[in-house]
Design an enzyme around this catalytic site. Structure first.
Site, mmCIF file in Angstrom:
data_model
loop_
_atom_site.group_PDB
_atom_site.id
_atom_site.type_symbol
_atom_site.label_atom_id
_atom_site.label_comp_id
_atom_site.label_asym_id
_atom_site.label_seq_id
_atom_site.Cartn_x
_atom_site.Cartn_y
_atom_site.Cartn_z
ATOM 1 N N ASP A 168 -13.522 38.387 -19.540
ATOM 2 C CA ASP A 168 -13.396 39.441 -18.541
ATOM 3 C C ASP A 168 -14.726 40.022 -18.080
ATOM 4 O O ASP A 168 -14.844 40.496 -16.974
ATOM 5 C CB ASP A 168 -12.467 40.563 -19.048
ATOM 6 C CG ASP A 168 -12.876 41.064 -20.424
ATOM 7 O OD1 ASP A 168 -13.959 40.669 -20.914
ATOM 8 O OD2 ASP A 168 -12.119 41.840 -21.023
ATOM 9 N N ASN A 226 9.255 1.468 3.784
ATOM 10 C CA ASN A 226 8.065 2.110 3.229
ATOM 11 C C ASN A 226 7.690 3.391 3.927
ATOM 12 O O ASN A 226 7.257 4.344 3.311
ATOM 13 C CB ASN A 226 6.872 1.165 3.311
ATOM 14 C CG ASN A 226 6.925 0.152 2.209
ATOM 15 O OD1 ASN A 226 7.769 0.251 1.328
ATOM 16 N ND2 ASN A 226 6.049 -0.810 2.259
ATOM 17 N N ILE A 252 0.840 -1.202 0.000
ATOM 18 C CA ILE A 252 0.000 0.000 0.000
ATOM 19 C C ILE A 252 0.869 1.243 0.000
ATOM 20 O O ILE A 252 1.648 1.455 0.928
ATOM 21 C CB ILE A 252 -0.928 0.007 1.228
ATOM 22 C CG1 ILE A 252 -1.821 -1.218 1.183
ATOM 23 C CG2 ILE A 252 -1.753 1.281 1.259
ATOM 24 C CD1 ILE A 252 -2.577 -1.472 2.455
ATOM 25 N N ASP A 281 -19.394 36.964 -19.690
ATOM 26 C CA ASP A 281 -18.504 35.853 -20.019
ATOM 27 C C ASP A 281 -18.617 34.715 -19.012
ATOM 28 O O ASP A 281 -18.137 33.607 -19.260
ATOM 29 C CB ASP A 281 -17.043 36.325 -20.049
ATOM 30 C CG ASP A 281 -16.768 37.220 -21.237
ATOM 31 O OD1 ASP A 281 -17.539 37.137 -22.211
ATOM 32 O OD2 ASP A 281 -15.807 38.000 -21.193
ATOM 33 N N ASP A 309 -8.984 36.016 -25.793
ATOM 34 C CA ASP A 309 -9.340 37.390 -26.095
ATOM 35 C C ASP A 309 -8.269 38.035 -26.938
ATOM 36 O O ASP A 309 -7.137 37.581 -26.917
ATOM 37 C CB ASP A 309 -9.289 38.176 -24.767
ATOM 38 C CG ASP A 309 -10.631 38.400 -24.193
ATOM 39 O OD1 ASP A 309 -11.601 38.076 -24.857
ATOM 40 O OD2 ASP A 309 -10.686 38.910 -23.057
ATOM 41 N N THR A 315 12.233 5.500 4.491
ATOM 42 C CA THR A 315 13.215 5.849 3.457
ATOM 43 C C THR A 315 12.642 6.010 2.053
ATOM 44 O O THR A 315 13.229 6.685 1.235
ATOM 45 C CB THR A 315 14.378 4.842 3.413
ATOM 46 O OG1 THR A 315 13.836 3.573 3.085
ATOM 47 C CG2 THR A 315 15.096 4.783 4.729
HETATM 48 P P1 ADP Z 1 -13.252 43.094 -27.470
HETATM 49 O O1 ADP Z 1 -12.765 43.836 -26.271
HETATM 50 O O2 ADP Z 1 -12.667 41.727 -27.609
HETATM 51 O O3 ADP Z 1 -13.104 43.873 -28.743
HETATM 52 P P2 ADP Z 1 -15.946 43.696 -26.535
HETATM 53 O O4 ADP Z 1 -17.169 42.858 -26.539
HETATM 54 O O5 ADP Z 1 -15.459 44.260 -25.263
HETATM 55 O O6 ADP Z 1 -14.808 42.830 -27.257
HETATM 56 O O7 ADP Z 1 -16.195 44.927 -27.507
HETATM 57 C C1 ADP Z 1 -16.819 44.753 -28.763
HETATM 58 C C2 ADP Z 1 -16.811 46.030 -29.558
HETATM 59 O O8 ADP Z 1 -17.613 46.998 -28.903
HETATM 60 C C3 ADP Z 1 -15.449 46.659 -29.669
HETATM 61 O O9 ADP Z 1 -14.755 46.180 -30.772
HETATM 62 C C4 ADP Z 1 -15.785 48.120 -29.820
HETATM 63 O O10 ADP Z 1 -16.071 48.402 -31.174
HETATM 64 C C5 ADP Z 1 -17.033 48.279 -29.007
HETATM 65 N N1 ADP Z 1 -16.741 48.779 -27.660
HETATM 66 C C6 ADP Z 1 -15.988 48.212 -26.723
HETATM 67 N N2 ADP Z 1 -15.944 48.936 -25.595
HETATM 68 C C7 ADP Z 1 -16.731 50.027 -25.822
HETATM 69 C C8 ADP Z 1 -17.115 51.164 -25.045
HETATM 70 N N3 ADP Z 1 -16.706 51.334 -23.794
HETATM 71 N N4 ADP Z 1 -17.924 52.053 -25.616
HETATM 72 C C9 ADP Z 1 -18.353 51.893 -26.877
HETATM 73 N N5 ADP Z 1 -18.035 50.868 -27.644
HETATM 74 C C10 ADP Z 1 -17.233 49.926 -27.155
HETATM 75 MG MG MG Z 2 -13.489 44.586 -24.323
#
Ligand code: ADP
Ligand code: MG
Length: 914
Positions: A649, A743, A321, A653, A365, A746
């Site tokens: 993030d 066992n 064991i 998600d 991402d 050592t």
């Molecule tokens: P990623 O960060 O991978 O591009 P998101 O879903 O965060 O994906 O954003 C998708 C799109 O939305 C971006 O490509 C941008 O065009 C637009 N976007 C992101 N953040 C903002 C914001 N704070 N205000 C307006 N448009 C935004």
């Molecule tokens: Mg984003």
């Protein structure tokens, strides 16, 4: 004492204190139905200003540092003692709770009954030593895991001394003014004093999974938890909107703290790996009992010494064991987690360590993970043409269209730009827009003074736009920014040098071509739009006037191409999953060296999945993906048999992170909700960190497999030696107590050393392991069996030499055979190298722990024959040089044979793992 009036915590501590604030409150319902079990301090039933008064705090300045210190001293830290740290006594007791120990205790008792006092005492001594080793290692593992948990502490945004700052959630005190946003986990019970479009997921408390809308109006004092819309509770999370609240209870006085059951639930169960190990041990116990029974049966017929045979049977059982296994495994996992933490990968679930090594595809991402997330506004595109603004942003201020576009970008913005990086906060993209605006002379404060904020529609990754509403004289100005195609679709007019004109399809097409053009340069493109409305609550994304494009540069991280290449060699596919535009994504994909830059848009994901696995395998980039599509992608890869690591993030998600085999959250820009759903957190958000963690995961699994194989082959060799001796009616070449010594003392140290290994240099040059593969597969069992045959052959060789050549008496013979097997087991650690590694310069020989363990064990073996009491108990005699030469030669022989065999078998390509 004034300070005792400041929160629920104090009232609990001192039930005689009645809050004066409460007496000023008029609760109409109380006259109708006096509640029985209502909390004496019911902030949800007070108005916001009453709560503030009772908490003695100004909503504008927050608490002052001196208050904070006083209150912290009075109420203690904001933490729920989920479970007290494991005590040494508890761990020690745990060492004795095992069937093997019961068995041995029985053997010791038997020995005492048969008046074999030395024997009995020796068993007890060996048990004690083993318990001590177990105690220290288990304590160490437990402490380091506790320390790791402390590393992952959450932060809270508070207003103190008139400034907004981040403080560790543990340091919140009653009365603190806390600012919350979508995605935040709530760190204490809060009474809301401001709420905009706010909703919270309170399923942890109420079990209700639908998000609850929140506002600041007081509710009935006897309202149920789910109905207290004016409160936010510790342990819940914001799903939408933003708000400000005052802390009314902390730590164990929060609603969460009261439901201790929940806290118990949150404790992680044992990981699949630990379960697999437990199953392996269980199987071994049965196999052993059967084998031991057979041998004892035969022995009783052929031998006279009944006690010796029974004891040998027990020793056999103990021999087979692998006692140290679970302890060493825990230690290996804990150490691996530490090494990962040092490389910025924080493991939130123990099981992740094991799964990491089996990862076959990483869905990553783009922004911040593959790129630096250091954004700069590079170009603008307005009706009159494209403007490169690399260095001379100032010139821009003269053009009316540019001013309109930049004003929109500055107004429709959540970030705060200070004069240093430290007092700036928010999304790097929005900060870049503020910086560009400032360079063009557009100051956010001045703009806000002229057009105060009236309402806000927060960014939503489903529609990819955000909007703010500002007062503009008697009307309202709506400022919108977002993904170009979304904004274009919402626009019916366009701003031109000739004034605003209706937007036709030709114009729309022209703009979308410009977006593609900017995207091919790897720029992240946003569009700005606006309108004037009569009411603040007008629909924000309808009938807008298009203003122009803003193109931002976000350089690819320099260390990503190398990491992607490592993945390629390691048989791990890297797939970019981004919300960004297809053209931009492809351009970044090329820059970082993604193996495939075939782009699939999010809306085509479902058809792709239905199309079959070949299409899935060919795609390298998914662009314009929304959270629901992310989840579908994770599932599709899993159905195709992949082990999926996925980064995320945002709040949305979380489902995908939970679904993934390894959900990876971002430590810098991720939301608390994403962190909670994830198995691992990247403290630096960087893609290469995932690859480092995968490497560690593989190393840990390899180490565990290695020491399991080591322990099993050592144990099996003892079974063979004893079993064969009994079957052949030879005197035992190794006595029961000696087996125990091997066992429980050592063997343990070399196994620990193997668990500490840093891994082969080429561990990333192999394909991922099949997650369903057992720890010890059939091939490994064959190797283990062959190795233990070699070990026992050496021992019998020594037996023959001791009898035939040296003609030793029995005690001297046993000394030689015991030491031969013991040293052979020590040298056997060198057989644990990876088959393809070099025989002399490999993972095992480079591991300093191995050498230390060998030195210690050699001492533990070489000394007892010369120390009378130990020699007596272990039945050893001092050795002559001739005896030593037999021990050395016969213990080295098995290793030489095994190494040569391994060499040959590797040559012909049969053996692959240790
Ligand atoms: P990623 O960060 O991978 O591009 P998101 O879903 O965060 O994906 O954003 C998708 C799109 O939305 C971006 O490509 C941008 O065009 C637009 N976007 C992101 N953040 C903002 C914001 N704070 N205000 C307006 N448009 C935004
Ligand atoms: Mg984003």
């Amino acid at each position: 004492m004034a300070t005792t009036r400041r929160g629920k915590a104090a009232r609990r501590a001192d039930p005689n204190q009645i809050p004066p604030a409460r007496m000023a409150i008029d609760w109409p319902h109380m006259t109708i139905a006096p509640p029985i079990a209502v909390d004496p301090f019911a902030p949800h039933a007070m108005t916001a200003s009453e709560t503030l008064a009772a908490s003695e705090v100004s909503p504008i300045n927050g608490l002052f540092e001196t208050d904070v210190r006083h209150r912290a001293a009075q109420y203690g830290p904001n933490s729920i003692a989920a479970r007290p740290p494991l005590s040494a006594w508890h761990v020690l007791a745990h060492q004795f709770r095992s069937p093997v120990v019961y068995l041995l205790a029985g053997a010791a008792a038997l020995a005492f009954v048969f008046r074999e006092f030395e024997e009995g005492l020796a068993i007890v001594a060996v048990l004690a030593v083993n318990a001590l080793i177990g105690l220290f290692t288990e304590l160490k593992a437990a402490r380091s895991i506790e320390a790791l948990h402390a590393l992952g502490g959450r932060m809270a945004r508070v207003r103190r001394d008139g400034h907004t700052r981040l403080v560790p959630a543990e340091e919140l005190v009653p009365g603190d003014i806390v600012l919350v946003d979508a995605g935040d986990a709530i760190a204490a019970d809060l009474r809301l004093i401001e709420a905009s479009n706010l909703a919270a997921d309170e399923s942890t408390l109420t079990g209700e999974s639908v998000a609850v809308h929140k506002d600041i109006a007081a509710v009935a004092a006897d309202a149920r938890l789910a109905e207290r819309k004016s409160m936010l509770f510790k342990g819940t999370a914001i799903t939408r909107g933003s708000g400000i609240g005052v802390v009314t209870a902390i730590g164990s006085h929060t609603e969460l703290g009261r439901i201790s059951r929940l806290v118990a639930d949150a404790e992680a169960g044992s990981s699949p790996l630990e379960k697999k190990l437990a199953r392996l041990s269980g199987q071994l116990v049965w196999a052993t009992i059967i084998v031991a029974a057979i041998i004892v049966g035969v022995g009783l017929v052929t031998h006279d010494d009944v006690f010796l045979i029974i004891e040998a049977g027990i020793a056999l059982a103990v021999a087979a064991i692998p006692e140290g296994l679970p302890i060493v495994a825990t230690l290996a996992l804990a150490r691996g987690m530490w090494r990962m933490a040092r490389q910025n990968a924080l493991i939130e679930r123990l099981s992740a360590v094991e799964t990491l090594g089996a990862t076959t595809v990483i869905l990553t991402d783009k922004t911040g993970t593959l790129t630096e997330n250091r954004m700069t506004l590079r170009r603008l595109w307005i009706d009159s043409g494209e403007i490169d603004i690399t260095d001379h942003a100032r010139k821009l201020a003269n053009d009316a269209l540019v001013t309109r576009l930049l004003t929109t970008a500055v107004l429709c913005n959540d970030a705060t730009l200070g004069h240093t990086a430290k007092d700036s906060s928010g999304d790097p993209m929005e900060l870049a827009l503020l910086r560009a605006g400032r360079a063009a002379g557009l100051n956010r404060h001045a703009l806000h003074a002229a057009h105060p904020l009236a309402a806000k529609h927060a960014f939503d990754s489903a529609n990819k736009m955000m909007a703010t509403v500002h007062t503009d004289g008697s009307r309202f100005l709506i400022a919108v920014k977002g993904a170009p195609e979304a904004v274009l679709a919402a626009c019916t007019r366009a701003a031109t040098e000739r004034g605003d004109v209706p937007m036709d399809d030709v114009m729309r097409k022209a703009w979308s071509d410009r977006v593609d053009h900017l995207g091919t340069h790897g720029l992240r493109v946003l569009a700005g739009a606006g309108k004037s409305a009569a009411r603040a609550d007008a629909a924000p994304y309808e009938e807008l006037t298009f203003l122009g494009l803003l193109a931002l540069e976000d350089p690819a991280r320099a260390d990503v191409p190398q990491a992607i290449d490592d993945c390629r060699r390691a048989g791990i596919r890297v797939v970019m999953v981004t919300g960004d535009h297809a053209v931009t994504a492809r351009s970044i994909g090329r820059a970082v060296g993604l193996p495939s830059t075939k782009v699939v848009e999010g809306r085509h994901v479902q058809t792709l999945i239905k199309g079959g696995h070949a299409d899935l395998a060919a795609a390298g980039i998914f662009a314009r993906v929304n959270p629901a599509e992310k989840l579908a992608l994770v599932r599709a890869y899993q159905e195709a048999g992949d082990v999926v690591a996925m980064t995320g993030d945002g709040v949305n998600d979380a489902p995908a992170l939970k679904q993934a085999d390894i959900g990876v959250a971002m430590g810098l820009r991720g939301t608390d909700v994403a962190r909670e759903a994830a198995a691992m957190v990247l403290l630096d958000d960087a893609f290469p960190t995932i690859v480092k963690a995968i490497r560690e995961g593989r190393v840990i699994f390899g180490n565990i497999r290695c020491f399991v194989a080591y322990l099993l082959s050592c144990n099996l060799s003892e079974v063979i030696v004893v079993g064969l001796a009994i079957l052949l009616t030879l005197p035992l070449p190794i006595l029961p107590l000696q087996i125990l010594y091997l066992n429980l003392v050592t063997d343990v140290f070399p196994a620990f050393a193997l668990a500490m290994g840093e891994g082969e240099r080429d561990v990333l040059a192999r394909p991922p392991r099949d997650p369903k593969e057992p720890i010890v597969g059939r091939a490994q069992w064959i190797v283990i069996a062959l190795q233990s045959i070699a070990l026992s052959a050496g021992t019998f060789g020594a037996l023959v030499l001791a009898n035939a050549w040296l003609a030793l008496p029995s005690r001297e013979t046993v000394t030689v055979t015991f030491l031969t097997l013991a040293f052979a087991q020590l040298w056997h650690v060198f057989d644990m190298r990876h088959a393809r590694a070099a025989p002399f310069n490999n993972e095992v020989t480079r591991n300093p722990w191995v050498w230390a363990a060998l030195a210690l064990c050699a001492l533990l073996l070489a000394v007892p024959p010369y120390v009378a009491p130990m020699a007596q108990v272990l039945h050893l005699a001092p050795l002559t040089p001739a005896m030593w030469s037999v021990v050395v030669a016969m213990s080295l022989l098995p290793m030489l044979v095994v190494q040569c065999a391994a060499y040959v078998l590797t040559m012909v390509g049969i053996m692959n793992r240790c």
